[in-house]
Structures are given as C-alpha cells and as structure tokens.
Write an enzyme that holds these catalytic residues in place. Structure first.
Site, PDB file in Angstrom:
ATOM      1  CG  ASP A  66      93.501  64.963  19.589  1.00 10.55           C
ATOM      2  OD1 ASP A  66      93.695  63.870  20.152  1.00 10.55           O
ATOM      3  OD2 ASP A  66      92.358  65.459  19.463  1.00 10.55           O
ATOM      4  CB  SER A  67      92.818  61.195  17.194  1.00 15.42           C
ATOM      5  OG  SER A  67      91.832  61.841  17.994  1.00 15.42           O
ATOM      6  CE1 TYR A  92      95.069  58.530  15.801  1.00 14.53           C
ATOM      7  CE2 TYR A  92      96.229  59.320  17.742  1.00 14.53           C
ATOM      8  CZ  TYR A  92      96.138  59.212  16.376  1.00 14.53           C
ATOM      9  OH  TYR A  92      97.114  59.770  15.591  1.00 14.53           O
ATOM     10  N   GLY A  93      90.320  56.241  19.907  1.00 15.95           N
ATOM     11  CA  GLY A  93      89.747  55.581  21.083  1.00 15.95           C
ATOM     12  C   GLY A  93      89.215  54.185  20.866  1.00 15.95           C
ATOM     13  CB  CYS A 151      95.564  62.591  22.224  1.00 18.15           C
ATOM     14  SG  CYS A 151      94.576  61.138  21.871  1.00 18.15           S
ATOM     15  CG  ASN A 152      93.062  62.565  28.139  1.00 10.22           C
ATOM     16  OD1 ASN A 152      93.314  62.753  29.315  1.00 10.22           O
ATOM     17  ND2 ASN A 152      92.591  63.530  27.374  1.00 10.22           N
ATOM     18  CB  THR A 153      93.198  57.939  23.321  1.00  7.44           C
ATOM     19  OG1 THR A 153      91.927  58.444  23.719  1.00  7.44           O
ATOM     20  CG2 THR A 153      93.071  56.528  22.826  1.00  7.44           C
ATOM     21  CD  GLU A 200      87.387  64.815  14.669  1.00  4.60           C
ATOM     22  OE1 GLU A 200      87.563  65.251  13.523  1.00  4.60           O
ATOM     23  OE2 GLU A 200      88.186  65.016  15.609  1.00  4.60           O
ATOM     24  CB  CYS A 236      88.403  62.373  25.761  1.00  3.94           C
ATOM     25  SG  CYS A 236      88.423  62.478  23.950  1.00  3.94           S
ATOM     26  CB  THR A 237      91.677  66.858  24.093  1.00  5.38           C
ATOM     27  OG1 THR A 237      91.969  65.881  23.081  1.00  5.38           O
ATOM     28  CG2 THR A 237      92.799  66.876  25.107  1.00  5.38           C
ATOM     29  CG  HIS A 238      87.801  64.723  20.272  1.00  3.14           C
ATOM     30  ND1 HIS A 238      89.068  64.228  20.240  1.00  3.14           N
ATOM     31  CD2 HIS A 238      87.459  64.974  18.977  1.00  3.14           C
ATOM     32  CE1 HIS A 238      89.485  64.159  18.976  1.00  3.14           C
ATOM     33  NE2 HIS A 238      88.524  64.617  18.189  1.00  3.14           N
TER      34      HIS A 238
HETATM   35  N1  DGL Z   1      91.193  63.410  21.798  1.00  3.12           N
HETATM   36  C1  DGL Z   1      91.522  62.114  22.216  1.00  3.12           C
HETATM   37  C2  DGL Z   1      91.678  61.968  23.720  1.00  3.12           C
HETATM   38  O1  DGL Z   1      91.993  62.928  24.375  1.00  3.12           O
HETATM   39  C3  DGL Z   1      91.038  60.902  21.487  1.00  3.12           C
HETATM   40  C4  DGL Z   1      89.742  60.873  20.763  1.00  3.12           C
HETATM   41  C5  DGL Z   1      89.703  59.726  19.802  1.00  3.12           C
HETATM   42  O2  DGL Z   1      90.325  59.863  18.745  1.00  3.12           O
HETATM   43  O3  DGL Z   1      89.086  58.692  20.092  1.00  3.12           O
HETATM   44  O4  DGL Z   1      91.548  60.925  24.250  1.00  3.12           O
END
Ligand code: DGL
Length: 271
Positions: free
Chosen positions: A7-8, A39-40, A70-72, A148, A180-182
């Site tokens: 993941d990011s 990453y988003g 990570c969905n992104t 984060e 988003c996993t976050h």
């Molecule tokens: N955890 C990520 C997701 O599932 C991305 C979060 C990010 O880095 O912007 O999309």
C-alpha cells in the site's frame, strides 16, 4: 505461503489484519510506501512506477502472491503489473456490489481517493452494478492524512467529515462504502456523522477470502479477538516482515507503531 501486501502507507494494514484472522499461519511481507504517500493525489504514471518497483522488490523476497491493498493503485496500475509478473496479483476495488445487493432502495455513498473517484475502473464498476443509480461518490483525501498521523477520532476528524457531507441529506443513506484501505480506522466517526444505523462496507474480508481461494488455503473462520500485547507478542504470533519504502523495519518504536494500528483495526473490526 509467502504473501506480499503493498500500500502507499498504513491503510494496507487493514488487509494484513484481516489476513491474520483468516490466514494466521502464512508468512507476510508488508510494504508501506511512506516515501510517496498519498497516492490518491499523484498521477497515473507516478503510481504505476512506484507499484511496479515495489512488486519487483517483493518478488525478489520470494512471495507466492501479491495483494495490492490499495484501491488507488489497483485502479491505475494493476493491469500493467499483471502483464509483467507471473505470480497471482490481487487488487482491491470499492465494495459497491455487496453494498447494492445488501441494501433495499436507499442511497449508498462511496468514499475513496481523488484518483479512484476520477478513474474509469470505478465508473465501469458502477455502470455494471448500479442499474438503479443509487450510488454517490465522494473523494475524502483528508482521511488518508489522519490515518497516517494516527488521528482516528476526535474533533478534527468529525469536523472534516461533517463539512465534507454538509450538503447532503445523510438520512437518505443506508450504506457507506469504504473505498480506500486507509478509511477503516474511522468507523466510529462515520456512525457519528451518518447515524448509528449506517452500514459500513469494506472489501477486506472478501479480498482475503479470494486470496485463500487463489492459493487453495484453508481459512480460519474463528471469531476470536486479536489483541496484541507488545511487539514480542506480535512477532511470536504472526510471521511478518514490515518494509517502509524499501527498508526493513526493525526499530522498536516503528514496530510499536504498527502494533497500534493493528490494535485499532481490531477495535473497529466489528463496527
Ligand atoms: N490506501 C489507498 C487506497 O486504498 C490509498 C491512499 C493514498 O495513498 O492516497 O486507495
């Protein structure tokens, strides 16, 4: 089996944590690209380059399968890495289908990063499963920063979500999809903002189930709690090597940070 999870940043731990429940005996290599998080808000090219390099790095560690937690990254980079590497590579996308199937007519809100919201992958998914046009989408990148910084609850998070959804009638929503996993860390706050009855839907359980199927692993369906006491307890119970942007994490302070994320994930798991 050796399983890579990338993941990011710290969002991917929510997938690792679910894997601890369902597949506690596997060996994990968890990679958080802290150097490039979030990453988003990056370009498709940047994200693809990062994910390609991480995949290569983890394959050199001998992984048998990779989960892009990570969905992104999935929305922009999964095809490229699948073409390039031979191992099974699983991605994640917002769990819109279970949300549509598990609700009965009221609206559904999907929250994700700006890249996921903008990209075709989500639009294609919606055109396939949202025939009744019940789904709305909103980018909530601020939650990545809070995750984060380990700010999981409190005034700031509540204010951010209240302001983000100030213009909508929240009582019209039956489900919130965490795309988003976050976003898994904030479950109590979603209930505060959308009401106690809102259904919170994420893709973690399904992703780990799919992983087990792909690797023909038998899942542990027990419901026992995973409360980690300290980093020795964490090391004894789970076989995981953590990496932060290419460096193996051995520092006690950082491992304790990972442990705190796991314990938070356990706390919110059944909400
Ligand atoms: N955890 C990520 C997701 O599932 C991305 C979060 C990010 O880095 O912007 O999309």
């Amino acid at each position: 089996m050796k399983i890579g999870i990338l993941d990011s940043g710290m969002g991917g731990l929510s997938v690792l944590h679910e894997a601890y429940h369902q597949l506690p005996n596997e060996e994990y290599f968890f990679y958080a690209d802290e150097e490039h998080v979030p990453y988003g808000t990056k370009t498709k090219e940047q994200i693809t380059e990062y994910v390609d390099a991480i995949t290569n790095f983890l394959i050199e560690k001998g992984i048998d399968a990779l989960v892009v937690a990570c969905n992104t990254a999935t929305s922009v980079a999964i095809e490229t890495i699948r073409q390039k590497y031979d191992i099974p590579i699983l991605g994640m996308e917002p769990a819109v289908k279970p949300a549509v199937e598990g609700t009965d007519g009221k609206r559904i809100m999907v929250i994700a990063t700006p890249v996921t919201v903008r990209e075709n992958k989500l639009k294609t998914l919606l055109s396939r499963v949202d025939g009744e046009h019940r789904v709305d989408i909103k980018a909530t990148p601020g939650l990545v920063t809070f995750a984060e910084e380990q700010i999981f609850e409190g005034e700031e998070v509540t204010r951010y979500l209240t302001e983000t959804f100030a213009d909508i009638d929240k009582s019209g929503y039956q489900a919130l999809v965490l795309g988003c996993t976050h976003f898994n860390y904030f479950k109590p706050v979603y209930k505060e903002v959308f009401g106690e009855d809102i259904l919170l839907i994420d893709g973690n359980e399904g992703t780990v189930r799919h992983l087990a199927d792909v690797l023909s692993l038998t899942r542990n369906c027990g419901v026992e709690k995973i409360e980690i006491q300290d980093i020795d307890d964490m090391k004894n119970r789970f076989h995981t090597t953590y990496f932060i942007s290419g460096k193996e994490v051995t520092d006690k302070k950082l491992l304790t940070k990972f442990m705190k994320y796991h314990n938070r994930l356990e706390f919110v798991r059944d909400i």
